[in-house]
Structures are given as C-alpha cells and as structure tokens.
Design a protein around this motif. Sequence first.
Motif, mmCIF file in Angstrom:
data_model
loop_
_atom_site.group_PDB
_atom_site.id
_atom_site.type_symbol
_atom_site.label_atom_id
_atom_site.label_comp_id
_atom_site.label_asym_id
_atom_site.label_seq_id
_atom_site.Cartn_x
_atom_site.Cartn_y
_atom_site.Cartn_z
ATOM 1 N N GLY A 208 26.724 6.861 86.806
ATOM 2 C CA GLY A 208 28.039 6.303 87.077
ATOM 3 C C GLY A 208 28.863 6.164 85.820
ATOM 4 O O GLY A 208 28.500 6.612 84.740
ATOM 5 N N PHE A 209 30.017 5.517 85.965
ATOM 6 C CA PHE A 209 30.930 5.347 84.840
ATOM 7 C C PHE A 209 30.517 4.140 84.000
ATOM 8 O O PHE A 209 30.130 3.105 84.533
ATOM 9 N N SER A 210 30.601 4.315 82.680
ATOM 10 C CA SER A 210 30.144 3.288 81.750
ATOM 11 C C SER A 210 30.825 3.512 80.406
ATOM 12 O O SER A 210 31.698 4.375 80.272
ATOM 13 N N LYS A 211 30.398 2.752 79.409
ATOM 14 C CA LYS A 211 30.946 2.939 78.058
ATOM 15 C C LYS A 211 30.700 4.357 77.560
ATOM 16 O O LYS A 211 31.554 4.964 76.906
ATOM 17 N N LYS A 212 29.520 4.902 77.879
ATOM 18 C CA LYS A 212 29.201 6.267 77.453
ATOM 19 C C LYS A 212 29.922 7.311 78.307
ATOM 20 O O LYS A 212 30.092 8.452 77.879
ATOM 21 N N ASN A 213 30.306 6.914 79.510
ATOM 22 C CA ASN A 213 30.977 7.837 80.428
ATOM 23 C C ASN A 213 32.145 7.097 81.076
ATOM 24 O O ASN A 213 32.093 6.711 82.241
ATOM 25 N N PRO A 214 33.223 6.863 80.310
ATOM 26 C CA PRO A 214 34.325 6.043 80.821
ATOM 27 C C PRO A 214 35.075 6.705 81.965
ATOM 28 O O PRO A 214 35.152 7.931 82.052
ATOM 29 N N PHE A 215 35.633 5.860 82.819
ATOM 30 C CA PHE A 215 36.402 6.329 83.968
ATOM 31 C C PHE A 215 37.851 6.581 83.560
ATOM 32 O O PHE A 215 38.499 5.704 82.982
ATOM 33 N N PRO A 216 38.405 7.772 83.864
ATOM 34 C CA PRO A 216 39.824 8.029 83.571
ATOM 35 C C PRO A 216 40.702 7.288 84.574
ATOM 36 O O PRO A 216 40.812 7.684 85.732
ATOM 37 N N SER A 217 41.339 6.224 84.122
ATOM 38 C CA SER A 217 42.044 5.320 85.026
ATOM 39 C C SER A 217 43.560 5.491 84.931
ATOM 40 O O SER A 217 44.144 5.437 83.843
ATOM 41 N N ALA A 218 44.188 5.680 86.070
ATOM 42 C CA ALA A 218 45.646 5.793 86.110
ATOM 43 C C ALA A 218 46.271 4.415 85.942
ATOM 44 O O ALA A 218 45.818 3.432 86.531
ATOM 45 N N ILE A 219 47.341 4.346 85.142
ATOM 46 C CA ILE A 219 48.073 3.089 84.957
ATOM 47 C C ILE A 219 49.051 2.918 86.122
ATOM 48 O O ILE A 219 49.945 3.734 86.325
ATOM 49 N N VAL A 220 48.861 1.844 86.886
ATOM 50 C CA VAL A 220 49.669 1.590 88.075
ATOM 51 C C VAL A 220 50.934 0.812 87.717
ATOM 52 O O VAL A 220 52.022 1.083 88.229
ATOM 53 N N THR A 221 50.788 -0.188 86.860
ATOM 54 C CA THR A 221 51.903 -1.058 86.468
ATOM 55 C C THR A 221 51.817 -1.329 84.977
ATOM 56 O O THR A 221 50.722 -1.506 84.433
ATOM 57 N N ASN A 222 52.992 -1.367 84.314
ATOM 58 C CA ASN A 222 53.007 -1.617 82.875
ATOM 59 C C ASN A 222 54.380 -2.181 82.505
ATOM 60 O O ASN A 222 55.353 -1.445 82.477
ATOM 61 N N LEU A 238 45.543 -1.210 86.141
ATOM 62 C CA LEU A 238 44.919 0.112 86.153
ATOM 63 C C LEU A 238 44.154 0.305 87.448
ATOM 64 O O LEU A 238 43.579 -0.638 87.994
ATOM 65 N N SER A 239 44.133 1.534 87.920
ATOM 66 C CA SER A 239 43.443 1.846 89.172
ATOM 67 C C SER A 239 41.953 2.077 88.935
ATOM 68 O O SER A 239 41.563 2.757 87.988
ATOM 69 N N SER A 373 42.583 -10.477 86.389
ATOM 70 C CA SER A 373 42.723 -10.411 87.848
ATOM 71 C C SER A 373 41.397 -10.688 88.529
ATOM 72 O O SER A 373 40.329 -10.494 87.955
ATOM 73 N N SER A 374 41.507 -11.145 89.773
ATOM 74 C CA SER A 374 40.335 -11.272 90.631
ATOM 75 C C SER A 374 40.237 -10.012 91.488
ATOM 76 O O SER A 374 41.244 -9.583 92.077
ATOM 77 N N PRO A 375 39.046 -9.408 91.581
ATOM 78 C CA PRO A 375 38.923 -8.213 92.426
ATOM 79 C C PRO A 375 39.194 -8.513 93.891
ATOM 80 O O PRO A 375 39.572 -7.625 94.653
ATOM 81 N N LYS A 376 39.045 -9.784 94.283
ATOM 82 C CA LYS A 376 39.330 -10.160 95.665
ATOM 83 C C LYS A 376 40.833 -10.188 95.929
ATOM 84 O O LYS A 376 41.281 -9.930 97.051
ATOM 85 N N ALA A 377 41.602 -10.484 94.894
ATOM 86 C CA ALA A 377 43.056 -10.541 95.047
ATOM 87 C C ALA A 377 43.701 -9.165 94.874
ATOM 88 O O ALA A 377 44.789 -8.922 95.415
ATOM 89 N N HIS A 378 43.044 -8.275 94.138
ATOM 90 C CA HIS A 378 43.621 -6.955 93.848
ATOM 91 C C HIS A 378 42.554 -5.867 94.002
ATOM 92 O O HIS A 378 42.096 -5.300 93.013
ATOM 93 N N PRO A 379 42.143 -5.582 95.237
ATOM 94 C CA PRO A 379 41.101 -4.572 95.449
ATOM 95 C C PRO A 379 41.503 -3.220 94.861
ATOM 96 O O PRO A 379 42.658 -2.788 94.997
ATOM 97 N N GLU A 381 41.938 -2.435 91.808
ATOM 98 C CA GLU A 381 42.711 -2.522 90.569
ATOM 99 C C GLU A 381 42.047 -3.491 89.601
ATOM 100 O O GLU A 381 41.257 -4.355 89.991
ATOM 101 N N VAL A 382 42.416 -3.347 88.339
ATOM 102 C CA VAL A 382 42.029 -4.313 87.324
ATOM 103 C C VAL A 382 43.260 -4.566 86.461
ATOM 104 O O VAL A 382 43.978 -3.633 86.103
#
Length: 579
Positions: A208-222, A238-239, A373-379, A381-382
Amino acid sequence: MSSFIQIPEDAPFSAEQRVWLGQFLSNLLAGAATSAAAAPAGPAVPVTIIWGSQTGNSEGLAKKLVKTLKKGNFEPEVFDMGAYDRARLPQEKHLLVITSTYGDGEPPDNAAELYNWILSDAAPRLEGVQFSVLALGDTNYPDFCKCGIDFDTRLEQLGASRIFQRVDSDVDYDGPFKQWSEGIFSVLAPAGAPSSNGAAAVEQVETGFSKKNPFPSAIVTNYNLNGEGEKQTHHIALSLDGSGLEYEVGDALGVFPENPASVVDEILAALPFNTKTSVPLPDGGEADLREALIRNYDIGNLNKSLIQKWQAKSGSPFLRSLVQADDKKSWDDFCWGRDLIDLVVDHPADFTDAEDFVGVLKKLQPRLYSIASSPKAHPGEVHLCVGIVRYNTYGRKRGGICSTFLSDRAEGLKPGVFVHVNKAFRLPENGDTPVIMVGPGTGIAPFRAFLEERKISGAKGGNWLFFGNPYSATDYLYGEELAAFQKEGYLQRLDLAWSRDQKEKVYVQNLMIQQGAELWKWFQDGAAFYVCGDASRMAKDVDAALHTIAEEHGGLSKDDAAAFVNQLKKDKRYLRDVY
C-alpha cells in the motif's frame, strides 16, 4: 556469548556492508551455521526495549524489533520510557534503548523523567547490564541525537557494557535501524536463535501507500485563512480517494515537496562542471541533475555536516576557519537564513562532476503537518493548516520549502503524501472526559479535528480551547467554525489571545494564568490537556503556566506541582504535538 568481528571504519565498505561482513565472518569462524541448528535452544534470552518518542517513530521501531525478537528464542519486553519502572534497571540483562531528540537537544516528553533521573546522582550502578542505543535525530539541528548520545554515555559511566555500538540516525532511519538491529542480532542470536530468525526478519515488506511509496494526492481546496496583510496561513484539502489511506485525529500527514525551479537553475548556472547529465538518486536509480535537485535533494538547509564536506572541496578561508573553530554559536549564526545557493555563489567548491556534487547533499525529506480534519467529517479528504514561511536574508527572498511549494508551486500537481500515525496525541477513549486544548497559530490544526470528531461521535465531555495570534481582525483562523461550535454547544469555553491588538502583548499562557482557578477545577474533574505548536517558546511557557496553576490554585509546593504535572503525563492526560 560469541564476539562480533568489527570491520575497521576505514575499510572500503559502507556502514551496512561492514556490519554484514562482520556478522558473516563471526558466524563462519564460530561454525554458527551448522551448530545453531544442532544445538538445543536453551532458555529464552531476556531482552528489554525502552523507547522515547515525540511523534511515534521510536515507538514504531521498538515494536517492530519486538516482533522480530519473538520469532527467535527471545523473551522481549517493550516499555514506554514514561511507564518504565526504573527500579528494575540494575537487574536488566540486555537493555535496548531507542530514543529521538527534539527541540534544542531535549528528550521526548515521555522520556524526560527517566532521562533526568539517569543523568542525576540518584542513578544506580549498572554493572552486569548489557545495552545498546539507537539514537534518532535530524542533522539540521545542532544537537543532533543528543538524547540518545546522553543515554549511551551515561549507561557506560554507570558501569553497563555495550552489546553493540550506538548508531545515530538522521531523518531517514530505516537504514540505521537495520544496521543497528543486525549488529545486535549478530551478538545475541547465537544465544537466542539461529541468526536467520533475526537479522533477516527485520526487513518487512510494506504494502500500500506509505512514506516509501507516497500517494499522489490531488489538491481539492487551497486558500488563505488570513485577512489582508502579509501573513499567510493556508487551508489545504487533499483527496485520499483510491489511496486506501486511513487516519485518526491526532495523526500527521507527510507531504513530499519540490524545490523552486528558479533557485535550482541559479545553482546550475554557477556550478563549474557539465550540468547536462544524470546523477544517482538517494533511494536508487538516476535522473537528470536538474530534476534531481528539484525533487530529490535538499537545497534549502545548511548544517554542520554539509559545511564540513563542502569546505573540504572549497578554498574558502572563512569556511576553513568556521570548521576549525567548531563553535556552536558560529555554526548557528552562519547556517541561519542561508541555503545551498549561498555556498555555491559565495564559497565555490571544486567538484569533479555532478555525481561528486550531489554526493555531499542530503535527501529532500517530507514535511509533517498536524492533520486539521476528522475523517468522519470529511470522508475521502485530509485537511491541513499550513503557515506559509517567507523572509528576506542576505539580499534574497526565501521561504519554507514545503509551505511555499503548497502555496505557490503545487497547482496542477499531485504531491506525494502519507499518513504518519501519532498514537501519542489521541483523544481520550471516554467521550465524557473534558478536554483542554492550547493551540495558537497553526497549532489550531489538530483541535479543529478534535472538535469535529467530538461533535460527530457525540462526546459529552466539555471542550475548552485557548487560541492566539497577532491580530483578531486578520488572524482569527477558522473563526466562523469556532463560533458555530460555540453556538451549537460543542465548545464550552473559548479564550482568545491577540498579542498585538493592545499595548501589552497577551499570549495563551497569560490567559491560562488568568483562568487558573477554573482550569484547576477542570483538572480535578479529570480533564485531558493538549498543546500544539512552537516547542521552543510557547510550549515551554504553557508548561510553566501549568506548574504555576498547580501551585497557586492547587496549593502545591514547587516539587509537588512538578510531580502533579509528571503524573498527568504518565496518565496520558498531558499530551503535546510540538515542533
């Protein structure tokens, strides 16, 4: 117990190769490969591991080592230093210490009491105890690995003997951990288990995704949370869709930045060799030098180690005098406000080629941000709350590598991200527990997440937030959301410190003192106390305020107040996420 053959440091091998070769020769000479399988297992070998950790790295390595030990004929025990019974220290047979250092050479919060005790005259003699230390640190700080070094030195002074020499790790700790654990197994394995159950088992395949294999995350809001003015604090969403990554409130998000292309181009123009070439990358493979400097190598931090290597290639009389004097203040003064470009331009060095040049550079490291963020409030997203660092020094406009990457250079890109688990900064399991949160500036981040989580989970315990920033008109981060939490009854108390809105500066610790009587009541009702933000000043001032409140409103002596605060830490009722 068989001895471990030490390969000389000047032998033409890397540190890991020297350890491997020493182990191989030791086993070969001892006939370990055949005798280990034939010999009876014997009694299990006791091993005690104690860890000191501010953000969870040391804890993770300690638990990883325990899993490996359990595969052999070992009897491992692992302890948080804050929960370790120091009375058992003189009876330990094999003691393994894994600890980080943070701030100005300080021990992690959970290690502080044991650290201070073992360095004091009250510490007992430890003849018969065998030990080894893995020290985690960051060479960008002058007191690199100080906590681990102090443990190592003091244990020897008290009469303990080393199983294996101390290993000091920079931010990338996987390689040093492997070197250290294999070195320990090379000594202990003959008594505990076949070596194949030891060192080889240290390596675990990550999926899976980790520090050694980071996830390419799209920026949703900035966007900038601040009002008009120079100050910038960005709310960034980020998504995580499709990543499989999960997080809890209190965790951090690691973000891999890119260096400014304009600065890289200026460096390349000033280098005296052919820059249109490929170079090896820190984690293997190769890339064009320009791309490597943008994405893979650190060009934004100067430190003692880099300058020593640079000086060896440079004819600069100033650098030579700096290295020879080896004065801490001089190092600090020179490194502050300067980047690699300053060495390239002001103190040219004679590198033979591009590979020689990148050989003195460190790997570009991810930055950790407290999740807002709480993952429960923003499924899916982070959210992050990022202070954008900009400043001018020595005639140049500069900025924080990751913060300006997110604000200025990340549009259209997908930054690599990973979740950094921080079990040392968790909400109380019982939702009825009152919570006090102190988070000025971007320290508000985890507490926005805490309030979202407490609201959705239906926690009944009271919530009290201390927040501060320079000006109420422009710097009230998440002000509308906090007002909504208040109106809905999820934020019972909110104290705001605006340091520049009046003649006398007011900070969160001042408000704590003012509200001392009520704070003491909350503590008597079992409240948990959280601090997030600057470690060097704010967190120390808040800690001092906490001691003062215990003395003034709890009627405690200075020593009893200190004991009260230490007990809060032991009970996981005083937790800090400081940097």
